[in-house]
Write an enzyme that holds these catalytic residues in place. Structure first.
Site, PDB file in Angstrom:
ATOM      1  N   ARG A 175       0.846  -1.195   0.000  1.00 53.08           N
ATOM      2  CA  ARG A 175       0.000   0.000   0.000  1.00 53.08           C
ATOM      3  C   ARG A 175       0.879   1.242   0.000  1.00 53.08           C
ATOM      4  NH1 ARG A 175      -0.761  -1.091   5.735  1.00 53.08           N
ATOM      5  NH2 ARG A 175      -2.683  -2.243   5.327  1.00 53.08           N
ATOM      6  N   ASP A 254      -4.737   1.087  16.610  1.00 56.67           N
ATOM      7  CA  ASP A 254      -3.618   0.741  15.731  1.00 56.67           C
ATOM      8  C   ASP A 254      -4.014   0.857  14.263  1.00 56.67           C
ATOM      9  OD1 ASP A 254      -5.211  -1.586  16.570  1.00 56.67           O
ATOM     10  OD2 ASP A 254      -3.983  -2.699  15.151  1.00 56.67           O
TER      11      ASP A 254
END
Length: 472
Positions: A175, A254
């Site tokens: 990504r 997170d």
């Protein structure tokens, strides 16, 4: 764009990462290559063989990080604190600098085991990678500030999973995003009572992501200014999700980053119809991260981020910074919804009325979410189109009157080149769960990627037609 490498994250020092080795896979079949974004970061000229070398075998890019870095962080998962996190099946592979001088990350998913894998195999299913490609591309088309799926390579392993028919095919994904510094990165420092670590993170984030928060090196003032900047960016993101009808599914600390980007797409969903209690994850049995609770979930996560900064800044100043979130959310929703409808913003009150009218209509009528925005893109000038379409029966009577008036109070923006081909065409680009399953079935059964490719083509037409100026 010229390739401009960076190793900025390494400057934080080894307390923030572990050097790791990538997995070695039995095969590498390139399934998705984001050529548009590759060109935007100076990597468009790579051959497919070079691409696989860098993003499947993880040979370092020139003058970049010499070895992958598994990042350390903690986090609240469904509001239970977990210190046993960190990059368990991914790592930071490389960093770049974009044309505006901003830092970019190339991070992986499914690249092998790390010290944080626990009992996991460090792998990604091919279906999981396909779903991430789809989610990130449609969100980008709708103007959401999202990570971009950069690469997806099938890796030839058979994986066992409890939530997919197994054995299932494997993949490694890369990504592209502006940061992988999570709220949980700060939480780890708080858990260790590491004020120096917090100060280092604050300085790093201001230098690379939020330079407007600089206060001449005054750590306390910079921490509060950083919190305000992150609150505003994340508030805008929450508004964009709501305008997209998107449910992230796992809004743990997170999974929140300091740049206010949407990333890490696991059990996501798009709304079929407006339902505030709609959830994406089968394991979210209490609806903690339901569609209508997302703004509150984000606010809660920001409060956990603020707690970390109490090691270096006064509580009162941090509380003031947190108060910027609500305004940023409402402005983000106003901006995003007007953009989705192809309308000019007027003022806060008029734009708020449009948002209220849209969601009230969708709730009362239960008209399909995306088709409604598609039908009325451009405002009342689309009346003839909408009334000739499959949802015409929804757009009559008292339930529609408020929305009709709100649409009439806004002028349309000039259509983008190519907009007519999409908005007068086959219908809106959607990714409801049954569509995703229908795309996956021919891949699983006979390695037929034609429906997947056709869906990406449709999403690209939507992106061009909407022409929404994303925060990138």
């Amino acid at each position: 764009m010229t390739y401009r490498p960076s190793t900025a994250h390494a400057d934080l020092g080894p307390a923030f990462f572990d050097v790791v080795a990538p997995a070695r896979f039995p095969q590498h079949v390139l399934r998705f290559r984001n050529q548009r974004w590759a060109e935007a970061v100076g990597l468009g000229g790579l051959s497919d063989a070079q691409w696989i070398s860098h993003f499947g075998q993880f040979e370092p890019l020139p003058d970049n990080l010499p070895q992958p870095l598994a990042l350390r962080y903690h986090g609240h998962q469904f509001r239970s604190y977990n210190p046993d996190l960190g990059d368990g099946r991914g790592f930071l592979a490389a960093q770049l600098v974009d044309g505006e001088g901003r830092l970019l990350d190339l991070g992986t998913k499914g690249s092998g085991q790390t010290p944080y894998s626990r009992s996991g195999d460090g792998r990604l299913t091919l279906k999981g990678g396909v779903r991430e490609v789809l989610a990130s591309t449609l969100l980008e088309a709708f103007g959401v500030y999202t990570s971009k799926t950069f690469s997806l390579i099938e890796t030839g392993e058979q994986l066992m999973r409890g939530d997919e028919p197994s054995p299932t095919r494997s993949a490694v994904m890369v990504r592209l995003s502006h940061s992988h510094v999570r709220f949980g990165t700060f939480q780890r420092c708080l858990a260790h009572n590491d004020s120096d670590g917090i100060a280092a993170l604050v300085a790093h984030c201001i230098r690379h992501y939020h330079p407007q928060a600089a206060r001449g090196g005054d750590v306390a003032k910079e921490a509060a200014a950083l919190l305000a900047a992150v609150s505003q960016a994340t508030g805008a993101l929450a508004g964009e999700w709501m305008a997209a009808g998107f449910v992230h599914g796992v809004l743990n600390t997170d999974n929140m980053v300091v740049t206010g980007e949407s990333f890490d797409y696991g059990p996501w969903r798009f709304l079929p119809r407006y339902e505030p209690g709609f959830t994406a994850a089968y394991f979210d049995q209490t609806g903690l991260y339901a569609f209508g609770r997302q703004p509150g979930a984000v606010a809660w996560n920001l409060e956990r981020f603020a707690e970390c900064l109490t090691l270096v800044a006064p509580v009162a100043e941090l509380e003031d910074a947190l108060r910027t979130y609500a305004g940023a959310f409402h402005e983000g929703l106003r901006r995003a919804l007007c953009a989705r409808l192809g309308l000019r913003q007027v003022d806060a009150d008029t734009d708020d009325e449009l948002a209220a009218a849209v969601f009230q209509f969708l709730l009362k009528s239960q008209a399909p979410f995306e088709r409604t925005l598609f039908d009325w893109h451009g405002g009342l000038a689309r009346r003839a189109f909408a009334m000739a379409g499959p949802q015409a029966h929804f757009y009559q009577g008292e339930d529609f009157a408020r929305l009709e008036a709100a649409l009439g109070a806004h002028e349309p923006v000039p259509p983008a080149p190519g907009a007519a081909a999409y908005f007068e065409g086959e219908g809106p680009a959607t990714l409801l769960i049954e569509e995703v399953e229908a795309l996956w079935a021919p891949i699983a059964e006979r390695d037929d990627w034609s429906l997947f490719a056709a869906k990406l083509d449709h999403i690209e037409r939507a992106r061009v037609a909407h022409a929404i100026a994303s925060r990138r």
